[in-house]
Each structure stands twice: as structure tokens, then as C-alpha cells.
Design a protein around this motif. Structure first.
Motif, short mmCIF file in Angstrom:
data_model
loop_
_atom_site.label_atom_id
_atom_site.label_comp_id
_atom_site.label_asym_id
_atom_site.label_seq_id
_atom_site.Cartn_x
_atom_site.Cartn_y
_atom_site.Cartn_z
N LEU A 133 4.60 9.13 9.58
CA LEU A 133 4.23 10.36 10.30
C LEU A 133 2.75 10.66 10.14
CD1 LEU A 133 7.24 12.72 9.46
CD2 LEU A 133 6.94 11.23 11.46
N LEU A 134 2.15 10.14 9.07
CA LEU A 134 0.73 10.34 8.79
C LEU A 134 -0.12 9.18 9.29
CD1 LEU A 134 1.22 11.76 5.20
CD2 LEU A 134 0.53 13.06 7.24
N ALA A 135 0.40 8.44 10.26
CA ALA A 135 -0.32 7.39 10.99
C ALA A 135 -0.48 6.08 10.23
CB ALA A 135 -1.68 7.90 11.47
N TYR A 136 0.33 5.83 9.20
CA TYR A 136 0.30 4.53 8.52
C TYR A 136 1.35 3.62 9.15
CZ TYR A 136 -2.64 6.70 5.07
OH TYR A 136 -3.68 7.36 4.47
N ASP A 137 1.07 2.32 9.12
CA ASP A 137 2.06 1.36 9.59
C ASP A 137 1.96 0.09 8.75
OD1 ASP A 137 0.23 -0.61 10.69
OD2 ASP A 137 -0.02 0.68 12.43
N HIS A 138 2.79 -0.88 9.08
CA HIS A 138 2.79 -2.15 8.36
C HIS A 138 2.86 -3.30 9.36
CE1 HIS A 138 7.14 -1.42 8.81
NE2 HIS A 138 6.92 -0.26 8.21
N GLN A 139 2.03 -3.19 10.41
CA GLN A 139 2.04 -4.18 11.49
C GLN A 139 1.32 -5.48 11.11
OE1 GLN A 139 3.91 -3.75 14.14
NE2 GLN A 139 4.48 -1.74 13.40
N ASP A 140 0.40 -5.40 10.14
CA ASP A 140 -0.29 -6.60 9.69
C ASP A 140 -0.42 -6.52 8.17
OD1 ASP A 140 -2.79 -5.14 8.96
OD2 ASP A 140 -3.00 -4.93 11.13
N ASP A 141 -0.85 -7.61 7.55
CA ASP A 141 -0.89 -7.67 6.08
C ASP A 141 -1.78 -6.59 5.47
OD1 ASP A 141 0.86 -9.79 6.07
OD2 ASP A 141 -0.68 -11.32 5.74
N GLU A 142 -2.93 -6.34 6.07
CA GLU A 142 -3.85 -5.35 5.51
C GLU A 142 -3.25 -3.94 5.55
OE1 GLU A 142 -8.35 -3.60 6.28
OE2 GLU A 142 -7.82 -5.57 7.09
N SER A 143 -2.71 -3.55 6.70
CA SER A 143 -2.13 -2.21 6.80
C SER A 143 -0.86 -2.11 5.94
CB SER A 143 -1.85 -1.82 8.26
OG SER A 143 -0.93 -2.71 8.86
N ALA A 144 -0.10 -3.20 5.85
CA ALA A 144 1.11 -3.20 5.02
C ALA A 144 0.74 -3.03 3.54
CB ALA A 144 1.90 -4.49 5.22
N ASP A 145 -0.31 -3.72 3.09
CA ASP A 145 -0.75 -3.60 1.70
C ASP A 145 -1.21 -2.17 1.40
OD1 ASP A 145 -0.18 -6.26 1.24
OD2 ASP A 145 -2.29 -6.91 1.34
N GLU A 146 -1.96 -1.57 2.34
CA GLU A 146 -2.43 -0.20 2.13
C GLU A 146 -1.25 0.78 2.06
OE1 GLU A 146 -5.24 3.34 3.91
OE2 GLU A 146 -5.01 1.51 5.10
N MET A 147 -0.32 0.64 2.99
CA MET A 147 0.83 1.55 3.02
C MET A 147 1.67 1.38 1.75
SD MET A 147 3.52 2.12 6.09
CE MET A 147 4.84 3.31 5.98
N GLU A 148 1.89 0.13 1.35
CA GLU A 148 2.69 -0.13 0.15
C GLU A 148 2.04 0.47 -1.09
OE1 GLU A 148 3.63 -4.14 -2.25
OE2 GLU A 148 4.43 -4.14 -0.20
N SER A 149 0.73 0.35 -1.22
CA SER A 149 0.06 0.90 -2.41
C SER A 149 0.15 2.43 -2.42
CB SER A 149 -1.39 0.43 -2.49
OG SER A 149 -2.17 0.98 -1.47
N ARG A 150 0.08 3.05 -1.26
CA ARG A 150 0.24 4.51 -1.20
C ARG A 150 1.67 4.91 -1.55
NH1 ARG A 150 -4.30 6.99 0.99
NH2 ARG A 150 -5.69 5.59 2.10
#
Length: 169
Positions: A133-150
Motif C-alpha cells: 500500500l506504501l508503493a513497495y513491490d517485489h517485481q525485480d531483485d532490487e525492489s524485492a531485496d528492499e521490500m524484504e529488508s523493510r
């Protein structure tokens, strides 16, 4: 934080569990670990709607909105754009963060498979969904890593172990 949570739970979601408290804690932890922690300090109320239901309803929603005719653990329906999330200073109308929908059977099965408490897995899914809802996704490795760490940092705030470590064992 003026977080207004609306929960609609089917009977199979045991009401003695205290879902409102769990949802509030998980959503607040996700917001705190997001790029938008100002939402927690805003004078504007923020609303989050959560539907606790079963696989059948989630499957229908997943088919309708994502073209995937199968149940999933959590669906997120954001109602704000990232620019709206950044600009929350001052007073104004209530911000409708969005809707989360959790499927009981899928959540229970995953918790059993991971050998973790159901409530911990549900909290993880609320954190995960709130980050969507806060505009995070896991469509690629970089965004997935960021979302997972959060997610991991938000769960640590709740005293819940890193769920991704268990997957690596």
C-alpha cells in the motif's frame, strides 16, 4: 498516529485473537520502516481497511483484479500514489491508504509449512501488504531485496524473527 483501522472478519477468524491490535501493530511497524514515516506523525487521519476472509473470496478477487484464478495469502489494493504519501503535512481529509484482504486457509497452511505461529505469519502478511500500500513491490531483485529488508525490520519491532532466514535453512 491517527491510524483508523476498519476490520471485517469472517467467523473462522477467531475473534478472541485480538486482530485489531495485531493489525494496528503490524501496520504501524511497516509505516515506521517505510520511506513514509511522516504518516505516523501526520495530523491527518490515515485509514486502512482489512478484510479477513477465506480462500474462495480471495480467489475471486485475485481472478478479477490480477487475472490469477487461485487463492493467495494477501491481496493489497492501494488507494494513494507515492506523491500523495509524501505530501501529508498539515491538516486535510482522511487519507485512504487502501485495503488488505487475507485468506485464512492459505495463511494457516503457510504457517504450518514454515512451522511458525499463525499470528506471526498473519502479522508478516499485514506488514507485507501494508508495504504494498506504501508503493513497495517485489517485481525485480532490487525492489524485492528492499521490500524484504523493510519487512524484516518491521517484524523485529514486533519481536518476530526474520521469516526469510527459516526459508534458507
Amino acid at each position: 498516529m491517527m491510524l483508523d483501522i476498519q476490520i471485517d472478519a469472517d467467523p473462522e477468524w477467531d475473534s478472541s485473537t485480538g486482530w485489531e491490535s495485531l493489525v494496528r501493530s503490524a501496520a504501524e511497524a511497516a509505516i515506521a520502516e517505510s520511506a513514509f514515516p511522516q504518516l505516523a506523525r501526520s495530523q491527518r487521519p490515515v485509514e486502512l481497511s482489512v478484510r479477513l476472509t477465506g480462500n474462495d473470496e480471495v480467489r475471486a478477487l485475485n481472478a478479477q483484479w490480477r487475472g490469477k484464478d487461485k487463492p493467495t495469502n494477501v491481496l493489497s489494493f492501494p488507494q494513494l500514489e507515492p506523491r500523495q504519501l509524501r505530501d501529508v503535512a498539515g491538516e486535510g481529509p482522511e487519507l485512504m491508504l487502501g485495503d488488505l484482504v487475507l485468506a485464512r486457509e492459505t495463511c494457516e497452511r503457510e504457517a504450518e509449512e514454515k512451522r511458525i505461529p499463525f499470528k506471526d505469519h498473519a502479522a508478516h502478511l499485514i506488514v507485507h501488504g501494508t508495504l504494498h500500500l506504501l508503493a513497495y513491490d517485489h517485481q525485480d531483485d532490487e525492489s524485492a531485496d528492499e521490500m524484504e529488508s523493510r519487512e524484516v525490520r518491521a517484524l523485529a519491532r514486533l519481536g518476530i524473527a526474520d521469516p526469510y532466514l527459516a526459508e534458507e535453512l
